[in-house]
Design a protein around this motif. Structure first.
Motif, mmCIF file in Angstrom:
data_model
loop_
_atom_site.group_PDB
_atom_site.id
_atom_site.type_symbol
_atom_site.label_atom_id
_atom_site.label_comp_id
_atom_site.label_asym_id
_atom_site.label_seq_id
_atom_site.Cartn_x
_atom_site.Cartn_y
_atom_site.Cartn_z
ATOM 1 N N LYS A 26 1.855 -2.284 55.580
ATOM 2 C CA LYS A 26 0.807 -1.695 56.417
ATOM 3 C C LYS A 26 0.575 -0.272 55.919
ATOM 4 O O LYS A 26 1.399 0.618 56.134
ATOM 5 N N CYS A 27 -0.547 -0.083 55.222
ATOM 6 C CA CYS A 27 -0.783 1.143 54.454
ATOM 7 C C CYS A 27 -1.534 2.185 55.281
ATOM 8 O O CYS A 27 -2.769 2.275 55.238
ATOM 9 N N GLN A 81 10.687 3.888 46.383
ATOM 10 C CA GLN A 81 9.429 4.566 46.059
ATOM 11 C C GLN A 81 8.953 4.172 44.667
ATOM 12 O O GLN A 81 7.761 3.893 44.450
ATOM 13 N N GLN A 82 9.880 4.102 43.721
ATOM 14 C CA GLN A 82 9.536 3.707 42.358
ATOM 15 C C GLN A 82 9.076 2.243 42.303
ATOM 16 O O GLN A 82 8.141 1.901 41.568
ATOM 17 N N THR A 120 3.875 4.947 56.206
ATOM 18 C CA THR A 120 3.222 5.905 57.099
ATOM 19 C C THR A 120 2.346 6.920 56.392
ATOM 20 O O THR A 120 1.413 7.471 56.994
ATOM 21 N N SER A 121 2.640 7.218 55.127
ATOM 22 C CA SER A 121 1.869 8.247 54.416
ATOM 23 C C SER A 121 2.047 8.046 52.923
ATOM 24 O O SER A 121 3.069 7.527 52.467
ATOM 25 N N ASP A 122 1.050 8.501 52.158
ATOM 26 C CA ASP A 122 1.159 8.361 50.699
ATOM 27 C C ASP A 122 1.832 9.582 50.094
ATOM 28 O O ASP A 122 2.269 10.493 50.793
ATOM 29 N N ILE A 164 1.220 1.460 44.498
ATOM 30 C CA ILE A 164 1.177 2.032 45.844
ATOM 31 C C ILE A 164 1.979 3.323 45.867
ATOM 32 O O ILE A 164 3.178 3.333 45.595
ATOM 33 N N SER A 165 1.301 4.416 46.214
ATOM 34 C CA SER A 165 1.947 5.715 46.298
ATOM 35 C C SER A 165 2.378 5.986 47.737
ATOM 36 O O SER A 165 1.580 5.827 48.665
ATOM 37 N N THR A 166 3.616 6.370 47.920
ATOM 38 C CA THR A 166 4.130 6.690 49.256
ATOM 39 C C THR A 166 4.963 7.951 49.186
ATOM 40 O O THR A 166 5.534 8.288 48.138
#
Length: 366
Positions: free
Chosen positions: A88-89, A319-320, A360-362, A327-329
């Motif tokens: 959920k982006c 994250q990687q 929750t956030s990029d 997808i950047s988070t």
């Protein structure tokens, strides 16, 4: 813009006292006087349509928040040994985080209450979101930040016209915000109590539509994993699913699991008291801090979920993995993926589980 006429009262999650609709930035007055800050839960007239998620403010100020993508990730599900997994982006919200949902309701209520300024303690996404929505509404934002506030977060707040005040650490910000709200007419944009309570209940209600958005894509998942600090998002998502259950649209609640960078909620749950301080160093700044809230414990208890402690190293590896699929988070968002492995190893998740991760956030301002 108007208040929802079907909002009947607010009920304390600790003592069950009912309070008339109004502004309770410090939670239940009775529990606060007893030294136990407790969240108030909005209640609506039973005639409210079951197909409409009730919110406190109708025709709220908006920048286009909500309806964020929910992406199925079968490769990640296979790698984790679970049935299904969705991302959920929330970075698709206007300022890049889930906080926009809360800010829309919160700032709208501030306008209706006749406020001219909003005060908040935030060194990250909440500050950026509140600053943006204050700009949209023509209100002044006064935001207390810490010395280690990421430069891009600071710059974003300033671009939206916020006035910033810097403090040594997160707890040092709260007396400043408290003074602005109690003595200078500011509307509370965040908690300022220590021990803390959740953000203004009308603001937290803004997270409820997430439940419907997930339902429309994923049906009812077995589990939802939520990066958590003081638990506004965790609690707000639960409120949404509760409405769906009460209106007959679902047969059961999904379990909500709270991701933390170090043990807070597990310690609070063991003692039965959310008022402790469990500080530790972490790079997951959006879910950092040594405090937790009663609303987080209540969300876990009602849904049957569990707290999960995810290290910075595990979050960085996750994250990687997300970056390799485009997808950047930020680090604290990626921790939700790292939590899947831990919950699978502990037997909470299995091959039949269907899981939604709240990203929750990029990573643009991390």
């Amino acid at each position: 813009m108007q208040m929802n006429p079907r909002l009947t009262d607010l009920r304390c999650i600790r003592c069950a006292t009912l309070w008339a609709p109004g502004d309770y930035a410090e939670g239940c007055p009775s529990c606060l006087a007893a030294g136990h800050p407790a969240t108030l839960e909005c209640r609506y007239d039973a005639t409210e349509s079951g197909n409409v998620m009730p919110l406190p403010v109708l025709q709220a100020v908006t920048l286009g928040e909500g309806d964020t993508p929910c992406l199925e990730a079968p490769d990640l599900a296979d790698a984790e040994g679970i049935g299904k997994l969705w991302l959920k982006c929330e970075s698709a919200n206007p300022t890049g985080s889930h906080k926009d949902r809360m800010a829309a309701q919160l700032i709208s209520r501030a306008l209706l209450a006749g406020a001219t300024r909003v005060a908040a303690a935030s060194s990250g996404n909440a500050g950026v979101s509140i600053a943006a929505y204050c700009a949209a509404a023509g209100l002044q934002a006064d935001i207390a930040i810490t010395q280690n506030c990421p430069p891009l977060q600071r710059e974003a707040m300033e671009r939206f016209g916020a006035r910033l005040r810097t403090f040594e650490d997160s707890l040092a910000r709260w007396p400043y915000v408290e003074d602005l709200c109690r003595n200078h007419g500011a509307f509370a944009g965040t908690n300022y109590l220590n021990p803390p309570v959740g953000t203004h209940p009308y603001g937290v209600e803004g997270y409820k539509p997430i439940a419907t958005e997930i339902l429309n894509v994923c049906a009812t998942p077995t589990d939802i994993i939520v990066p958590t600090a003081r638990g506004d998002l965790l609690w707000g998502i639960l409120l949404g699913w509760q409405h769906l259950l009460q209106s007959g649209r679902i047969a059961r609640l999904p379990r909500l699991h709270a991701v933390e960078p170090y043990a807070r909620l597990s310690r609070a749950r063991a003692t039965g008291d959310a008022r402790g301080l469990w500080e530790s160093a972490t790079q997951q700044y959006s879910i950092a801090g040594g405090t937790c809230t009663l609303q987080s414990l209540e969300a876990l208890a009602r849904s049957g979920g569990t707290p999960v402690d995810v290290s910075d190293a595990a979050a960085a590896a996750a994250q990687q993995r997300l970056e390799r699929r485009g997808i950047s988070t930020e680090l604290s968002s990626a921790a939700a993926l790292a939590a899947v492995s831990q919950l699978r190893r502990s037997g909470v998740l299995d091959a039949e589980s269907s899981v939604v991760l709240m990203l929750t956030s990029d990573g643009r301002r991390g």
